[in-house]
Design a protein around this motif. Structure first.
Motif: not given
Length: 150
Positions: A17-30, A32-34
């Protein structure tokens, strides 16, 4: 044994379900200050390498003093970072943890425990290092920013 099978089945359903409903995207990755100023093509490489992981309330995600083999992007839920019994922070999405031990090849400096049903996207140190070696400027930038957390 049956209880473990049921629990693993529930976790597998959540990962799918994570893959469909809560995919990792650029907003989440970016978030982080790193990784905030990384070009989108490099961020896409991190997203492609990420695997979904699920944890139940109370599960230990990383333990202080152990080697860091993965960093984590918190997608859903809540985690508590602590040393011994002292809480250092409570993180909610979007958040990154585990990056210090991966970037600096040193033991985990804190434990991280799920305080709710928690979904994270994990990127292994090996995958991350392949991305870093292809993008040395971003690697140095992430390391410099993360050095302040040490």
């Amino acid at each position: 044994a049956l209880q473990n099978k049921v629990r693993e089945s529930a976790h597998e359903t959540r990962r799918q379900n994570m893959k469909r409903l809560f995919p990792l995207n650029a907003r989440i990755v970016q978030a982080s200050p790193a990784f905030a100023h990384w070009p989108l093509d490099v961020v896409d490489s991190i997203i492609a390498a990420a695997v979904p992981l699920t944890f139940s309330d109370g599960d230990m995600i990383v333990e202080e003093g152990t080697p860091g083999h993965m960093l984590f992007f918190l997608s859903r839920g809540k985690v508590r970072m602590h040393r011994a019994s002292a809480t250092l922070a409570v993180l909610e999405p979007p958040a990154l943890f585990g990056e210090v031990s991966v970037l600096f090849v040193e033991p985990r400096w804190a434990s991280v425990q799920a305080v709710a049903n928690t979904d994270v996207w994990g990127v292994t140190k090996q995958d991350l290092w392949h991305i870093f070696m292809a993008n040395p400027e971003q690697f140095l930038q992430a390391k410099e920013i993360t050095n302040f957390k040490r």
